[in-house]
Design a protein around this motif. Structure first.
Motif, PDB file in Angstrom:
ATOM      1  N   THR A 223       8.291  13.239   9.438  1.00 31.55           N
ATOM      2  CA  THR A 223       7.176  14.310   9.080  1.00 31.55           C
ATOM      3  C   THR A 223       7.786  15.763  10.100  1.00 31.55           C
ATOM      4  OG1 THR A 223       4.997  15.208   8.804  1.00 31.55           O
ATOM      5  CG2 THR A 223       5.382  13.876  10.726  1.00 31.55           C
TER       6      THR A 223
ATOM      7  N   THR B  27       0.170  17.390   5.601  1.00 29.61           N
ATOM      8  CA  THR B  27       1.780  17.615   6.057  1.00 29.61           C
ATOM      9  C   THR B  27       2.476  16.419   5.277  1.00 29.61           C
ATOM     10  OG1 THR B  27       0.924  18.475   8.255  1.00 29.61           O
ATOM     11  CG2 THR B  27       3.291  17.831   7.930  1.00 29.61           C
ATOM     12  N   PRO B  28       3.651  17.047   4.464  1.00 31.72           N
ATOM     13  CA  PRO B  28       4.463  15.947   3.679  1.00 31.72           C
ATOM     14  C   PRO B  28       4.926  14.790   4.916  1.00 31.72           C
ATOM     15  CG  PRO B  28       5.048  18.251   3.197  1.00 31.72           C
ATOM     16  CD  PRO B  28       4.106  18.441   4.501  1.00 31.72           C
ATOM     17  N   VAL B  29       4.982  13.780   4.314  1.00 36.88           N
ATOM     18  CA  VAL B  29       5.479  12.477   4.677  1.00 36.88           C
ATOM     19  C   VAL B  29       6.821  12.193   4.059  1.00 36.88           C
ATOM     20  CG1 VAL B  29       5.240  10.011   5.606  1.00 36.88           C
ATOM     21  CG2 VAL B  29       3.304  11.541   5.715  1.00 36.88           C
ATOM     22  N   ARG B  30       7.835  11.963   4.719  1.00 36.92           N
ATOM     23  CA  ARG B  30       9.161  11.938   4.158  1.00 36.92           C
ATOM     24  C   ARG B  30       9.907  10.494   4.585  1.00 36.92           C
ATOM     25  NH1 ARG B  30       9.991  16.878   2.135  1.00 36.92           N
ATOM     26  NH2 ARG B  30       9.264  18.638   3.222  1.00 36.92           N
ATOM     27  N   SER B  31      10.739  10.008   3.581  1.00 32.53           N
ATOM     28  CA  SER B  31      11.516   8.642   3.730  1.00 32.53           C
ATOM     29  C   SER B  31      12.398   9.147   4.923  1.00 32.53           C
ATOM     30  CB  SER B  31      12.194   8.092   2.524  1.00 32.53           C
ATOM     31  OG  SER B  31      12.970   7.044   2.782  1.00 32.53           O
TER      32      SER B  31
ATOM     33  N   TYR C 285       4.991   3.615   6.112  1.00 28.56           N
ATOM     34  CA  TYR C 285       4.574   4.804   6.498  1.00 28.56           C
ATOM     35  C   TYR C 285       2.900   4.535   6.021  1.00 28.56           C
ATOM     36  CZ  TYR C 285       9.329   5.903   5.735  1.00 28.56           C
ATOM     37  OH  TYR C 285      10.726   6.204   5.794  1.00 28.56           O
TER      38      TYR C 285
ATOM     39  N   THR D 107       3.003  10.244  -3.142  1.00 25.80           N
ATOM     40  CA  THR D 107       3.927  11.085  -4.176  1.00 25.80           C
ATOM     41  C   THR D 107       5.167  10.208  -4.703  1.00 25.80           C
ATOM     42  OG1 THR D 107       5.302  11.656  -2.382  1.00 25.80           O
ATOM     43  CG2 THR D 107       3.376  13.033  -2.984  1.00 25.80           C
TER      44      THR D 107
ATOM     45  N   THR E  53      13.097  12.576   1.309  1.00 29.36           N
ATOM     46  CA  THR E  53      12.354  12.766   0.030  1.00 29.36           C
ATOM     47  C   THR E  53      10.816  12.486   0.375  1.00 29.36           C
ATOM     48  OG1 THR E  53      13.989  11.979  -1.296  1.00 29.36           O
ATOM     49  CG2 THR E  53      11.903  11.904  -2.219  1.00 29.36           C
ATOM     50  N   GLN E  54       9.752  13.546   0.011  1.00 32.15           N
ATOM     51  CA  GLN E  54       8.481  13.153   0.462  1.00 32.15           C
ATOM     52  C   GLN E  54       7.961  12.059  -0.588  1.00 32.15           C
ATOM     53  OE1 GLN E  54       5.954  16.599  -0.695  1.00 32.15           O
ATOM     54  NE2 GLN E  54       4.186  15.542   0.191  1.00 32.15           N
TER      55      GLN E  54
ATOM     56  N   SER F 210       1.333  12.306   1.993  1.00 32.67           N
ATOM     57  CA  SER F 210       0.859  13.295   2.765  1.00 32.67           C
ATOM     58  C   SER F 210       0.162  12.643   3.900  1.00 32.67           C
ATOM     59  CB  SER F 210       0.177  14.331   2.244  1.00 32.67           C
ATOM     60  OG  SER F 210       0.788  14.787   1.144  1.00 32.67           O
TER      61      SER F 210
END
Length: 297
Positions: A172, A203-207, A238, A245, A256-257, A260
């Protein structure tokens, strides 16, 4: 006595008869053969007088003139007939020749028209063939260009995938670390198993790497949890997210998101709990692993 007189008169009468006969013969066109008997008779003892001879000569001349005039008329008539026939024949020949010339002209015109039509048809066919060839060439060129473009796009995509597979992203942004791997405390039943990235909710969480989503569900103390398996078999986790998403089976790239930031599960504040599991089960310290992959949390 009477007999003697009769003998004396007979020569004069004979001469008169001969002269009359000669005149009649000359007028009628009698031949010399017809006068043979009187001539013989005359020669027996009489001869023509000058007047009679002149009359006979005149009759013969007239007869020849008449015959000549008749012959001239006949010849003139014959010549006129022959001339008329020749003129008629010439006119007929001229007419036939004119008809032949007209027929030849018509045939020539028809042949010229047929030749022009054939030439126009050939030109039209050649133009159509050229147009078709140009269209086919353009289609081939367009197809080749499209194939080249598709191949280039595929190569670029493959390159992008390869680059993405090598690329690493942090889970993130706008975060601060609130707990590290192995840390102890009353908040956990055992030592902490990952890194906590605290950030505002939503807030977006991403790989962190490319891979396949193998879990996206609520997992007890982990709250809403997503797990991604990467190419080497490593799994990243995560937790505590407010939403997903992605779904199980989705392919993701680094960055990639996948959800969140949230507070689901066992948590005291909004953050994402990040873990690294070698082979999908062995928990390791995420910090050196991330550094080994080129990012520093």
């Amino acid at each position: 006595m009477a007999k003697h007189r009769s003998a004396r008169r007979s020569p004069a009468r004979g001469m008169q008869l001969v002269g009359l006969t000669a005149a009649l013969a000359a007028a009628a066109g009698t031949t010399a053969a017809g006068l043979a008997a009187p001539s013989t008779q005359a020669s027996a003892g009489t001869s023509l007088s000058a007047a009679q001879a002149e009359a006979l000569t005149t009759a013969r001349v007239d007869r020849r003139d008449l015959a000549s005039r008749n012959m001239s008329r006949f010849e003139l008539s014959l010549s006129a007939t022959q001339q008329a026939a020749a003129q008629a024949k010439a006119a007929q020949v001229a007419k036939a020749r004119a008809a032949q010339l007209a027929a030849n002209a018509t045939l020539t015109q028809k042949r010229a028209a047929a030749l022009a039509a054939a030439k126009a048809a050939a030109q039209k066919k050649a133009a159509a063939a050229a147009k078709a060839a140009a269209a086919a060439k353009a289609a081939t060129a367009a197809k080749a260009a499209a194939a080249a473009k598709a191949a280039a796009a595929e190569r670029a995509e493959a390159k992008e995938r390869a680059a993405a597979a090598q690329r690493v992203s942090l889970p993130t942004t706008g975060y601060h670390l609130t707990a590290r791997f192995g840390q102890g405390g009353s908040r956990w039943a055992s030592n902490h198993t990952g890194l906590d990235f605290a950030a505002p909710i939503g807030t977006p969480v991403r790989s962190v790497l490319s891979g396949e989503v193998i879990q996206a569900e609520f997992a007890g103390a982990y709250g809403r949890q997503v797990k991604v398996r990467h190419a080497d078999g490593t799994v990243t986790s995560y937790g505590h997210m407010s939403e997903f998403t992605v779904s199980v089976g989705d392919r993701v790239n680094a960055g990639t998101q996948i959800g969140s930031i949230g507070m689901s599960g066992n948590t005291t504040g909004p953050h994402v709990h990040f873990e690294v599991l070698l082979g999908g089960s062995d928990q390791i310290n995420p910090e050196p692993w991330l550094r080994d992959h080129g990012v520093n949390p």
